[in-house]
Design a protein around this motif. Structure first.
Motif, PDB file in Angstrom:
ATOM      1  N   UNK A  15       0.729  -1.090   0.090  1.00  0.00           N
ATOM      2  CA  UNK A  15      -0.034  -0.014  -0.103  1.00  0.00           C
ATOM      3  C   UNK A  15       0.873   1.254   0.065  1.00  0.00           C
ATOM      4  N   UNK A  16       1.888   1.294   1.003  1.00  0.00           N
ATOM      5  CA  UNK A  16       2.798   2.440   0.901  1.00  0.00           C
ATOM      6  C   UNK A  16       3.439   2.715  -0.457  1.00  0.00           C
ATOM      7  N   UNK A  17       4.058   1.658  -1.161  1.00  0.00           N
ATOM      8  CA  UNK A  17       4.696   1.614  -2.521  1.00  0.00           C
ATOM      9  C   UNK A  17       3.507   2.227  -3.494  1.00  0.00           C
ATOM     10  N   UNK A  18       2.454   1.922  -3.595  1.00  0.00           N
ATOM     11  CA  UNK A  18       1.421   2.281  -4.470  1.00  0.00           C
ATOM     12  C   UNK A  18       1.082   4.013  -4.160  1.00  0.00           C
ATOM     13  N   UNK A  19       0.971   4.163  -2.918  1.00  0.00           N
ATOM     14  CA  UNK A  19       0.783   5.717  -2.486  1.00  0.00           C
ATOM     15  C   UNK A  19       1.873   6.502  -2.997  1.00  0.00           C
ATOM     16  N   UNK A  20       3.147   5.802  -2.868  1.00  0.00           N
ATOM     17  CA  UNK A  20       4.281   6.686  -3.394  1.00  0.00           C
ATOM     18  C   UNK A  20       4.459   6.918  -4.986  1.00  0.00           C
ATOM     19  N   UNK A  21       3.981   5.830  -5.404  1.00  0.00           N
ATOM     20  CA  UNK A  21       3.877   6.005  -6.973  1.00  0.00           C
ATOM     21  C   UNK A  21       3.016   6.934  -7.543  1.00  0.00           C
ATOM     22  N   UNK A  22       2.213   7.315  -6.849  1.00  0.00           N
ATOM     23  CA  UNK A  22       1.250   8.205  -7.500  1.00  0.00           C
ATOM     24  C   UNK A  22       1.158   9.739  -6.919  1.00  0.00           C
ATOM     25  N   UNK A  23       0.587  10.637  -7.511  1.00  0.00           N
ATOM     26  CA  UNK A  23       0.497  12.024  -6.710  1.00  0.00           C
ATOM     27  C   UNK A  23      -0.642  12.829  -6.859  1.00  0.00           C
TER      28      UNK A  23
END
Length: 149
Positions: A15-23
């Protein structure tokens, strides 16, 4: 965090990685007038499980969040490939960034969006109380859930 271990808040690193890949996040507020949504840029503080965004005080969502902090939000990977579908739905409480949080929020937001340094930023934070991450790469309709303790 992204090292394969859950954060101090128990948020799955996927989840953390997904959040970090978007803006871009869509945030929804509501009052007696009904629901309203707005798209906005965000930064994420994984160690605090806190989203940071800016909003002008003349907007409807600003006024609604100011009167009722409860919001819903989503972040989505835009794709037509069913096996690649990913999206995060969450609920939480939005608040104006203040005190020590304001400095940390500003630093994170400007790190992610350095061109915003020339803007008059009114920063908000969104502390999730629930997150549901759908990731079809893990299997069709696979959901990872997180609840605040």
């Amino acid at each position: 965090m992204a090292n394969g271990k859950q954060t101090d808040h128990g948020v799955d690193p996927r989840i953390v990685r997904f959040i970090g890949r978007h803006h871009v996040m869509t945030i929804a507020s509501a009052t007696e007038e009904g629901p309203y949504c707005a798209n906005l840029f965000y930064a994420y503080l994984p160690d605090r499980n806190l989203f940071v965004f800016t909003s002008d005080d003349h907007t409807r969502h600003y006024r609604e969040m100011h009167s009722d902090c409860r919001v819903a939000a989503s972040i989505v990977l835009e794709t037509r490939t069913v096996g690649q579908v990913q999206g995060l739905q969450l609920t939480g409480c939005a608040a104006l960034a203040d005190g020590e949080t304001a400095a940390e929020a500003r630093k994170a937001y400007l790190h992610r969006f350095p061109y915003a340094v020339v803007a008059d930023l009114t920063l908000w934070t969104l502390r999730p109380t629930f997150m549901k991450f759908t990731d079809n790469r893990l299997g069709f309709g696979k959901k990872l859930l997180w609840h605040a303790i």
